[in-house]
Design an enzyme around this catalytic site. Structure first.
Site, mmCIF file in Angstrom:
data_model
loop_
_atom_site.group_PDB
_atom_site.id
_atom_site.type_symbol
_atom_site.label_atom_id
_atom_site.label_comp_id
_atom_site.label_asym_id
_atom_site.label_seq_id
_atom_site.Cartn_x
_atom_site.Cartn_y
_atom_site.Cartn_z
ATOM 1 N N TYR A 140 16.612 51.885 -32.240
ATOM 2 C CA TYR A 140 17.336 52.857 -31.541
ATOM 3 C C TYR A 140 18.219 53.672 -32.458
ATOM 4 O O TYR A 140 18.563 54.911 -31.922
ATOM 5 C CB TYR A 140 18.011 52.341 -30.426
ATOM 6 C CG TYR A 140 17.091 51.647 -29.517
ATOM 7 C CD1 TYR A 140 15.753 51.716 -29.590
ATOM 8 C CD2 TYR A 140 17.585 51.040 -28.133
ATOM 9 C CE1 TYR A 140 14.956 51.009 -28.560
ATOM 10 C CE2 TYR A 140 16.815 50.402 -27.204
ATOM 11 C CZ TYR A 140 15.494 50.415 -27.274
ATOM 12 O OH TYR A 140 14.760 49.686 -26.484
ATOM 13 N N LYS A 191 9.757 39.166 -34.487
ATOM 14 C CA LYS A 191 8.308 39.373 -34.698
ATOM 15 C C LYS A 191 7.989 39.231 -36.171
ATOM 16 O O LYS A 191 7.626 40.249 -36.711
ATOM 17 C CB LYS A 191 7.962 40.837 -34.206
ATOM 18 C CG LYS A 191 6.484 41.142 -34.056
ATOM 19 C CD LYS A 191 5.748 40.260 -32.982
ATOM 20 C CE LYS A 191 4.288 40.601 -32.924
ATOM 21 N NZ LYS A 191 3.360 39.900 -32.080
ATOM 22 N N ASP A 224 6.499 38.561 -28.215
ATOM 23 C CA ASP A 224 5.356 38.387 -26.991
ATOM 24 C C ASP A 224 5.352 37.026 -26.551
ATOM 25 O O ASP A 224 5.283 37.036 -25.270
ATOM 26 C CB ASP A 224 4.067 38.763 -27.931
ATOM 27 C CG ASP A 224 3.829 38.069 -29.295
ATOM 28 O OD1 ASP A 224 4.726 37.729 -29.677
ATOM 29 O OD2 ASP A 224 2.472 38.144 -29.499
ATOM 30 N N ASP A 248 16.278 44.923 -25.097
ATOM 31 C CA ASP A 248 16.261 45.695 -24.027
ATOM 32 C C ASP A 248 15.358 45.131 -23.203
ATOM 33 O O ASP A 248 15.421 45.286 -21.866
ATOM 34 C CB ASP A 248 15.913 47.191 -24.795
ATOM 35 C CG ASP A 248 16.083 48.194 -23.673
ATOM 36 O OD1 ASP A 248 16.718 47.934 -22.335
ATOM 37 O OD2 ASP A 248 15.933 49.219 -23.895
ATOM 38 N N ASP A 252 15.457 42.806 -19.401
ATOM 39 C CA ASP A 252 15.091 43.454 -18.051
ATOM 40 C C ASP A 252 14.321 42.594 -17.318
ATOM 41 O O ASP A 252 14.209 42.333 -15.933
ATOM 42 C CB ASP A 252 14.459 44.965 -18.215
ATOM 43 C CG ASP A 252 15.475 45.829 -18.092
ATOM 44 O OD1 ASP A 252 16.657 45.736 -17.944
ATOM 45 O OD2 ASP A 252 14.921 47.018 -17.705
#
Ligand code: NAD
Length: 357
Positions: A140, A191, A224, A248, A252
């Protein structure tokens, strides 16, 4: 000396929900909490007044404050604006300017709301996990970024995922400090099979835990798989730590396990312990101005503020108990309404929490 709290209502339902949280703070001030409140502009409201989503006056007040209570920013009105002055830039700017690198996002399922989850009650009942998301680095913020035109005339969008070792070390330490106060289990999400940046993340996490927090049981999970495990058996987790973008998304998903986005608070801390506290949800333009928003996430953010920035754990607990009590009384805003319960609006919920206090 009084502690200073800066209230930034922001946009959409922001002013409605922060008003209820301020009522709760005022009630505690009446009982000896020594704080002074200031109010400032951020997001679209600030853009409308000063053509910037983060006016320098707001930034100055934020730097002086011990803690910040934020409503939410953004909405369709400001979507046509250039990305550099969109409301969300105000929030990202504040996080970056204050160095709020550690974002704590608890996902707790109140037993009274077990039916609100989209998962079966036995999978989520009693859920209590903490996701620690890195907030000031990663993709970001990484440079270079942008949209460029290639030699063949086609446009190409690009962003950069970067983490320096010190950024990984401090967020892992922050997560370890929390894990030590909980179940001492930490799952680092990355990852590392595809992204070198998170290969380093894994290596540094391993080192910090081994050298500084030997009591913590550390595990690693690819993002994942973490997404799958969160919806399959979320209670396997205690504390999770991850990058800005993975956090992020995962936080959620974890929020949704609890059934209502309107119930979950969050904290963002810097190295000095200064913090910004806000509900995890956005400005909910679809219900803004109707007075029906759930203010509990913002009220619970005040509890986190008392605990993490103001050293008032007992008062934090009183707020949390008061929230449980209003749920026990069967009071519900429309987002968490179910059969047999009593529907209240935003103000009614705030008043009920103050009464329960
Ligand atoms: P949102 O969280 O605002 O809303 C998602 C859904 O949840 C909507 O149906 C909304 O009505 C509902 N909801 C959210 N909070 C609620 C509450 N307290 N009580 C009852 N219902 C609630 O997410 P979105 O619709 O994707 O985004 C709307 C705007 O908010 C966008 O401009 C987005 O950029 C912004 N946003 C801001 C923040 C922030 O300020 N931290 C975070 C996320 C999104």
């Amino acid at each position: 000396m009084s502690k200073r709290i800066l209230v930034l209502p922001g946009d959409g339902i922001g002013p409605e929900i922060t008003a209820e949280a301020v009522k709760v703070l005022d009630a505690l001030v009446g009982e000896g909490l020594d704080v002074e409140l200031d109010e400032g502009l951020i997001g679209g409201a600030a853009y409308d007044a000063a053509e910037t989503p983060l006016p320098s006056a707001t930034l100055d007040m934020a730097r002086e404050a011990d803690a910040i209570l934020l409503g939410a920013v953004g909405g369709p009105k400001w979507e046509p604006l250039d990305i550099s002055v969109r409301p969300e830039k105000g929030l990202l700017g504040l996080r970056a300017e204050l160095g709020l690198f550690s974002n704590l996002r608890p996902a707790i399922l109140y037993p009274q709301l077990a039916d609100a989850s989209s998962l079966r009650a036995e999978i989520v009942a009693g859920l209590d996990i903490m996701i620690v998301r890195e907030l000031t680095g990663g993709i970001y913020f990484g440079q270079p970024r942008g949209i460029r035109t290639l030699e063949n005339g086609e446009r190409q969008g690009f962003n950069t995922l970067v983490y320096a070792e010190h950024e990984i070390e401090r967020i892992v330490r922050s997560a370890c400090d929390i894990a030590m106060k909980r179940g001492k289990r930490l799952c680092s999400v990355d990852k590392a099979n595809v992204l070198e940046c998170t290969e380093l993340w894994r290596e540094v996490a391993e080192r910090v835990v081994k050298n500084e927090y030997p009591e913590i049981e550390l595990s690693h999970m690819y993002v994942d798989n973490a997404a799958m495990q969160l919806v399959k058996w979320p209670k396997q987790f205690d504390v999770m730590v991850t990058t800005n973008m993975f956090g992020d998304i995962l936080s959620d998903a974890a929020a949704m396990l609890t059934g209502s986005i309107g119930m979950l608070p969050s904290a963002s801390l810097n190295e000095k312990g200064q913090g910004m506290y806000e509900p995890i949800h956005g400005s909910a333009p679809d219900i803004a101005g109707k007075g029906v928003a759930n203010p509990l996430a913002t009220i619970l953010s005040v509890a986190m503020m008392l605990r993490y920035s103001l050293g008032e754990s007992a008062m934090a607990e009183r707020i949390e108990k008061a929230v449980e009590q209003v749920l026990d009384q069967g009071l519900r805003t429309p987002d968490i309404m179910s059969e047999g319960m009593t529907e209240v609006n935003c103000e009614g919920m705030g008043d009920a929490v103050v009464a329960a206090l």
